[in-house]
Motif scaffolding. Structure first.
Motif, mmCIF file in Angstrom:
data_model
loop_
_atom_site.group_PDB
_atom_site.id
_atom_site.type_symbol
_atom_site.label_atom_id
_atom_site.label_comp_id
_atom_site.label_asym_id
_atom_site.label_seq_id
_atom_site.Cartn_x
_atom_site.Cartn_y
_atom_site.Cartn_z
ATOM 1 N N LYS A 50 0.425 44.457 99.460
ATOM 2 C CA LYS A 50 0.147 44.158 100.656
ATOM 3 C C LYS A 50 0.999 45.220 101.661
ATOM 4 O O LYS A 50 0.463 45.753 102.491
ATOM 5 C CB LYS A 50 0.524 42.740 101.092
ATOM 6 C CG LYS A 50 0.166 42.662 102.687
ATOM 7 C CD LYS A 50 0.317 41.197 103.098
ATOM 8 C CE LYS A 50 -0.028 40.995 104.568
ATOM 9 N NZ LYS A 50 -0.501 42.133 105.442
ATOM 10 N N GLU A 51 2.308 45.233 101.401
ATOM 11 C CA GLU A 51 2.777 46.244 102.481
ATOM 12 C C GLU A 51 2.505 47.713 102.033
ATOM 13 O O GLU A 51 2.416 48.509 103.084
ATOM 14 C CB GLU A 51 4.496 45.975 102.215
ATOM 15 C CG GLU A 51 5.036 46.553 100.785
ATOM 16 C CD GLU A 51 6.697 46.347 100.818
ATOM 17 O OE1 GLU A 51 7.185 46.646 99.634
ATOM 18 O OE2 GLU A 51 7.272 46.090 101.833
ATOM 19 N N LEU A 52 1.970 48.199 101.036
ATOM 20 C CA LEU A 52 1.695 49.571 100.794
ATOM 21 C C LEU A 52 0.373 49.756 101.640
ATOM 22 O O LEU A 52 0.413 50.594 102.217
ATOM 23 C CB LEU A 52 1.529 49.859 99.290
ATOM 24 C CG LEU A 52 1.220 51.317 99.003
ATOM 25 C CD1 LEU A 52 2.299 51.820 98.527
ATOM 26 C CD2 LEU A 52 0.143 51.364 97.931
ATOM 27 N N TYR A 53 -0.518 48.762 101.322
ATOM 28 C CA TYR A 53 -1.915 48.845 101.792
ATOM 29 C C TYR A 53 -1.931 48.942 103.379
ATOM 30 O O TYR A 53 -2.545 49.783 104.083
ATOM 31 C CB TYR A 53 -2.774 47.727 101.377
ATOM 32 C CG TYR A 53 -3.375 47.436 100.071
ATOM 33 C CD1 TYR A 53 -3.715 48.660 99.255
ATOM 34 C CD2 TYR A 53 -3.452 46.440 99.381
ATOM 35 C CE1 TYR A 53 -4.298 48.728 98.171
ATOM 36 C CE2 TYR A 53 -4.106 46.379 98.472
ATOM 37 C CZ TYR A 53 -4.344 47.280 97.255
ATOM 38 O OH TYR A 53 -4.807 47.412 96.211
ATOM 39 N N ASP A 54 -0.870 48.110 103.806
ATOM 40 C CA ASP A 54 -0.593 47.944 105.435
ATOM 41 C C ASP A 54 -0.016 49.267 105.964
ATOM 42 O O ASP A 54 -0.516 49.605 107.098
ATOM 43 C CB ASP A 54 0.152 46.821 105.854
ATOM 44 C CG ASP A 54 -0.551 45.481 105.778
ATOM 45 O OD1 ASP A 54 -1.585 45.421 105.417
ATOM 46 O OD2 ASP A 54 0.385 44.492 105.606
ATOM 47 N N ALA A 55 0.714 50.072 105.131
ATOM 48 C CA ALA A 55 1.333 51.134 105.604
ATOM 49 C C ALA A 55 0.551 52.528 105.610
ATOM 50 O O ALA A 55 0.609 53.443 106.211
ATOM 51 C CB ALA A 55 2.693 51.531 104.659
ATOM 52 N N LEU A 56 -0.612 52.477 104.727
ATOM 53 C CA LEU A 56 -1.361 53.669 104.382
ATOM 54 C C LEU A 56 -1.876 54.270 105.714
ATOM 55 O O LEU A 56 -1.848 55.309 105.873
ATOM 56 C CB LEU A 56 -2.462 53.431 103.249
ATOM 57 C CG LEU A 56 -1.942 53.161 101.940
ATOM 58 C CD1 LEU A 56 -2.988 52.981 100.879
ATOM 59 C CD2 LEU A 56 -1.049 54.505 101.435
ATOM 60 N N PRO A 57 -2.557 53.575 106.662
ATOM 61 C CA PRO A 57 -2.893 54.297 107.685
ATOM 62 C C PRO A 57 -1.838 54.779 108.763
ATOM 63 O O PRO A 57 -2.066 55.698 109.025
ATOM 64 C CB PRO A 57 -3.786 52.876 108.498
ATOM 65 C CG PRO A 57 -4.015 51.932 107.575
ATOM 66 C CD PRO A 57 -2.852 52.144 106.478
#
Length: 159
Positions: A50-57
């Motif tokens: 979740k934290e990685l997905y949220d950080a990508l943009p």
């Protein structure tokens, strides 16, 4: 689940300090709480899904806002039990640069005519490929020429 994302931003610089866009992308990953391993041609970020997905943009936007012309991303599951960041493989970076130039020129490097091969060397130089260890040999193999020929193409560009 833990994931890792390897991202590169272009244009590459072979020597000197890292480009501002690469630093901005790394900083965005750190600010998001991800573990990072910063390399000259790419950054590896690791964290919970979740934290990685949220950080990508935010990572992509930071790189582009700081002058990147392209951001390339690979996401994969992290190997279980591994907590330290894995270094970005520089050979992979050179392979990606060669593949990008082949796509741009519309043919494998070895299939190009002489002028096409010279253009490929120029594009690879501009993207920092020749700042990597043993890159001249790898590029020569991809072109189907000798290292001496690659050095001649590089010297011709310098003139």
């Amino acid at each position: 689940m833990r994931l890792e994302a390897e991202f590169t931003s272009e244009p590459f610089r072979g020597e000197g300090s890292p480009p501002e866009h690469a630093i901005a992308a790394r900083d965005a990953a750190v600010e998001a709480g991800l573990e990072t391993d910063f390399g000259p041609l790419g950054t590896l970020a690791r964290g919970e899904a979740k934290e990685l997905y949220d950080a990508l943009p935010a990572i992509a936007q930071a790189a582009l806002d700081a002058g990147a012309t392209q951001v390339t991303l690979q996401v994969r599951q992290a190997e279980p039990g591994r907590t330290g960041a894995k270094p970005v493989a520089l050979n992979d970076a050179l392979d990606r640069l060669i593949a990008d130039v082949e796509r741009e020129l519309g043919a494998k490097l070895g299939e190009l005519d002489r002028a096409g091969k010279q253009r490929a060397v120029r594009l690879l130089r501009e993207r920092g490929a020749f700042g990597l260890r043993k890159s001249v040999s790898s590029v020569a193999d991809a072109l189907g020429v000798t290292r001496f020929t690659v050095y001649n193409y590089l010297n011709r560009e310098a003139d």
